[in-house]
Design a protein around this motif. Structure first.
Motif, mmCIF file in Angstrom:
data_model
loop_
_atom_site.group_PDB
_atom_site.id
_atom_site.type_symbol
_atom_site.label_atom_id
_atom_site.label_comp_id
_atom_site.label_asym_id
_atom_site.label_seq_id
_atom_site.Cartn_x
_atom_site.Cartn_y
_atom_site.Cartn_z
ATOM 1 N N SER A 255 2.434 1.602 -3.414
ATOM 2 C CA SER A 255 1.428 1.814 -4.455
ATOM 3 C C SER A 255 0.917 3.246 -4.429
ATOM 4 N N ARG A 256 0.895 3.846 -3.250
ATOM 5 C CA ARG A 256 0.442 5.239 -3.163
ATOM 6 C C ARG A 256 1.292 6.135 -4.060
ATOM 7 N N HIS B 215 1.291 4.340 -8.154
ATOM 8 C CA HIS B 215 0.058 4.344 -8.912
ATOM 9 C C HIS B 215 -0.714 5.635 -8.804
ATOM 10 N N THR C 15 -2.920 -0.588 -7.615
ATOM 11 C CA THR C 15 -2.835 -0.967 -6.206
ATOM 12 C C THR C 15 -3.520 -2.302 -5.928
ATOM 13 N N GLU D 24 -8.999 -0.974 -1.776
ATOM 14 C CA GLU D 24 -7.773 -1.612 -1.296
ATOM 15 C C GLU D 24 -7.986 -2.178 0.104
ATOM 16 N N ALA E 152 4.621 -3.921 -5.421
ATOM 17 C CA ALA E 152 3.879 -2.691 -5.708
ATOM 18 C C ALA E 152 4.450 -1.980 -6.930
ATOM 19 N N LEU F 173 0.833 -1.205 0.000
ATOM 20 C CA LEU F 173 0.000 0.000 0.000
ATOM 21 C C LEU F 173 0.865 1.252 0.000
#
Lengths: 405, 377
Positions: free
Chosen positions: A215-216, A219, A300, B285, A294, A212
């Motif tokens: 991915s922030r 993405h 994500t 998510e 990631a 996460l």
């Protein structure tokens, strides 16, 4: 984003990451309270340590004093509780199928009569092996009960022949086997399963948190380029972003271990320092793996999915339930590239087994090699995505809208 | 007729939008396919054979050598090393070259000949239950057989008649029959159960990915969407419960009609729960994260690997809120044990109740201002 007072670099990234966690209560919940809740649930599930008083049914076609005695003995054993007396085998089958009983003890008609005539009646235990744990436990327990009863009869018969009690005992078991379950004398499921399940769940959490976090950046449009601006170098970005989760992960893993070793009194015979080092390397390796995924994945949820696919079946591959040496070559190799496998092996060495350190060195090297490989790949991917980001910037479509929400 | 045609078109449309969403497609279709290849791999051996053990034969007599040979011959263990002392054996054990140590003390044969008990010792790692039971089973079985032979010889030498000697030493025969999974196979035990959980988790995740934080389609379109997921997952039920066991040679006895009597309410309960979760957690998510991490704890709550009788009542009651907690053992009962619908009636009722409860919850949650406001955009 609020302007930062810090110059670009590690500290700025670290602060930024902490702020990102703080402003996302759902994420914060998933990082600390959720794993602890799952630990507690599992602890409650496995708290008895050993299954006890599992339901079994009896079909006593004999109905004699002796058959009653066998049933009483079965019921008295710790593993088993006789919950039903049934008249026929088909009723008993029904009890197995509808899961009212894990096994059937079937005493044939005229057992006592045949026994006294020396015709060796046959007592049959039907155990449900579809439920491997429960069926195995009750099956072994019932067989042992009947064998004990049989040995008692045997003793009386031999004594009846004028053979002394001690001598008769020797005759019944001429080759006694002293069975020693090393490291886990009571064959407790807490040491066997729970102590392996908790790290497995932590592996998912640690990987997912890293997924996460990266991915922030990856993405969102231009995210990696922005990350490079505030961090200056890929390594600072990686450390700054991952370190908060390293601390959180270490803290949660430690809490789980405190629960294991103090509350459940799991034995710890190893080297404390190596144990911690192992945990720390494990966390770093999982983080590198998660962050790498990631950066590779397209979005994500895709990254989380890919991570789930790799990490979720890892318990089987780690060889806790079915040992690795019994697996196919593919499974052994797949298991070898997952951080959980060396971690659990080293963990068993340094907690239960009390393995001298030199034997644990290869396993440590194995985990360390994973860490080096995943970190190197992560660094390469980070550098690549950071420098090529402007090219990615011209596709800010749906993802942007969602990221903005 | 045209109405039906329209509806079918919308069902196909829903499937198309599922295929168009990469994450949903990789969860609800590609993921299950990959899992069906990957997940069973550790267990394809079914039964653990030939656990490597080390033997310390301090007697080195013909009796002790026979004992070692007999152990080696069993399918459970494989004598790979013969060590002169405990030091060497321990070294091999710590290296994980062997997983069990068998010690035959000096005087083994002499004791047997002198009609004294001739004990042997077996050590194995109690923290790997499967390995431990293999080692003990091999040693105990061989000790039993050899012991019986020794005994028989002793009694007959005392002048006891042949048959009488046999009945005196073991007056009752005990037979242990393993039913439903006769060879005690690990794949047969874990795979049918695990795939029920995989169906549930991927369906919940897929619905989360497609609907969390988004407005629900309205009216007929919603029904078409539900029908699309239902049809897709009926295919997956058939695939995971019939094709996969076939591919991995897992025996199954289940009857197809009964299978669908539990599968239909189960899939409905999962879909309703999926929509409820999607309406409750607007963060896609987050839905995926949550579902990935709770998978394993849910498996342990299903009663397959750890008996439900051992789970405290309150936790068991709470776990009933998740369809898999009752569905997994019901699927296993039907597929592997040939249970009838009546045998799993309790689980079927629970699934129906969950489907109703989660449908109400999903409808209520979809009226939240948050979920309605989105609908306007």
């Amino acid at each position: 984003m609020a302007p930062s007072h810090l110059p670009p670099g590690f500290r700025r990234i670290w602060r930024r990451e902490l702020r990102q966690i703080a402003t996302r209560p759902a994420l914060a919940f998933m990082l600390v309270p959720l794993p602890l809740i799952l630990f507690l649930v599992l602890a409650v599930v496995f708290a008895p340590g050993l299954p006890r008083d599992l339901p079994v049914a009896v079909v006593d076609l004999d109905g004699s004093t002796m058959s009653h005695q066998i049933v009483r003995m079965a019921d008295a054993s710790a593993d088993v509780e006789v919950v039903e007396q049934l008249a026929t085998l088909s009723e008993a089958r029904q009890a197995l199928v509808s899961q009212r009983a894990y096994a059937i003890l079937m005493i044939p008609a005229d057992m006592e009569h045949d026994l006294l005539l020396g015709q060796r009646p046959e007592v049959v235990v039907f155990s449900n092996s579809q439920f491997l744990t429960a069926g195995g436990i009750v099956g072994r327990s019932l067989s042992a009960t009947v064998s004990t009863f049989s040995a008692g009869v045997s003793l009386r018969l031999l004594e009846g022949r004028g053979i002394g009690t001690d001598r008769a005992m020797d005759l019944i078991t001429p080759i006694p086997v002293q069975q020693s379950p090393l490291f886990n004398p009571s064959l407790d499921y807490i040491q066997f399963l729970l102590s392996a399940v908790m790290p497995t769940i932590m592996q998912i959490f640690i990987c997912a948190a890293a997924v996460l976090s990266f991915s922030r950046e990856r993405h969102s449009p231009n995210g990696m380029a922005r990350l490079l601006r505030v961090s200056k170098t890929p390594s600072r970005a990686i450390f700054g972003k991952l370190l908060p989760y390293t601390f959180i992960g270490t803290f949660v893993l430690l809490l789980g271990d405190v629960l294991m070793f103090s509350f459940f009194g799991a034995s710890f015979r190893g080297n404390v320092f190596v144990f911690f080092l192992n945990g720390f390397m494990f966390i770093l390796t999982c983080q590198a793996l998660g962050a790498l995924i990631a950066l590779i994945a397209k979005d994500t949820t895709g990254a989380l999915g890919m991570m789930g696919l790799i990490v979720a079946p890892s318990f089987g591959f780690a060889g806790v339930s079915f040992p690795r040496f019994g697996m196919t070559a593919f499974s052994q190799i797949w298991g070898a590239i997952i951080p959980l496998t060396p971690y659990l092996q080293l963990r068993t060495d340094q907690t239960l087994r009390g393995t001298p350190l030199e034997y644990s060195l290869p396993t440590m090297a194995w985990l360390f090699a994973q860490l080096v490989v995943f970190s190197a790949l992560l660094w390469l991917m980070a550098r690549k995505t950071m420098t090529q980001s402007p090219a990615v910037a011209d596709e800010p479509t749906v993802e942007t809208a969602e990221a903005a929400q | 007729m045209t109405k039906l045609k329209h509806f079918l078109a919308e069902v196909l449309g829903a499937l198309r939008s599922l295929m168009a969403d990469d994450s949903a497609k990789s969860t609800m279709i590609v993921g299950i396919l990959i899992y069906s290849v990957l997940y069973p791999q550790p267990y394809v051996g079914e039964v653990l054979r030939d656990v490597p053990v080390v033997v310390i034969d301090q007697d080195n007599s013909s009796a002790s050598r026979e004992f070692v040979r007999e152990i080696d011959v069993t399918e459970w263990v494989d004598v790979t090393i013969s060590a002169p002392d405990m030091e060497t054996a321990r070294d091999a054990f710590y290296r994980r070259d062997v997983y069990g140590i068998v010690v035959i003390p000096a005087g083994f044969e002499a004791d047997i000949l002198a009609s004294r008990p001739a004990p042997v010792a077996a050590y194995s790692d109690g923290s790997y239950l499967l390995i431990y039971s293999n080692v003990m089973r091999a040693v105990a079985t061989v000790a039993g057989t050899m012991g019986a032979g020794v005994n028989y010889a002793r009694l007959t030498s005392l002048g006891v008649d042949d048959g009488v000697a046999r009945t005196m030493l073991s007056p009752i025969a005990v037979t242990n029959v393993a039913v439903f999974n006769p060879q005690g196979g690990y794949a047969s035990y874990v795979i049918p159960a695990a795939f029920v959980l995989i169906l549930q988790q991927t369906l919940l995740m897929g619905i989360g990915l497609l609907h969390a934080g988004r407005s629900l389609p309205s009216g007929r379109k919603l029904w078409a969407t539900i029908t699309a997921y239902f049809v897709l997952y009926m295919i997956w039920v058939a695939f995971t419960q019939m094709t996969i066991p076939y591919l991995y040679s897992i025996p199954r006895t289940g009857d197809l009609v009964t299978l669908f009597m539990i599968a239909i309410p189960f899939i409905c309960a999962c879909m309703a729960m999926g929509f409820a979760i999607a309406m409750a957690i607007p963060w896609r998510e987050g839905v995926v994260f949550l579902l990935v991490v709770i998978g394993m704890p849910l498996f342990f709550l299903s009663g397959i690997s750890w008996p439900v009788e051992m789970i405290p009542e309150h936790l068991r009651a709470l776990s009933l809120l998740v369809p898999s907690s009752t569905a997994i053992s019901a699927f296993v009962a039907v597929d592997q044990m040939g249970a009838s619908a009546q045998d799993v009636a309790g689980a079927i009722q629970t699934q129906v109740a969950l489907a109703v409860v989660y449908t109400i919850a999903a409808v209520a949650l979809s009226r939240l201002p948050r979920n309605r406001a989105k609908a306007l955009h």
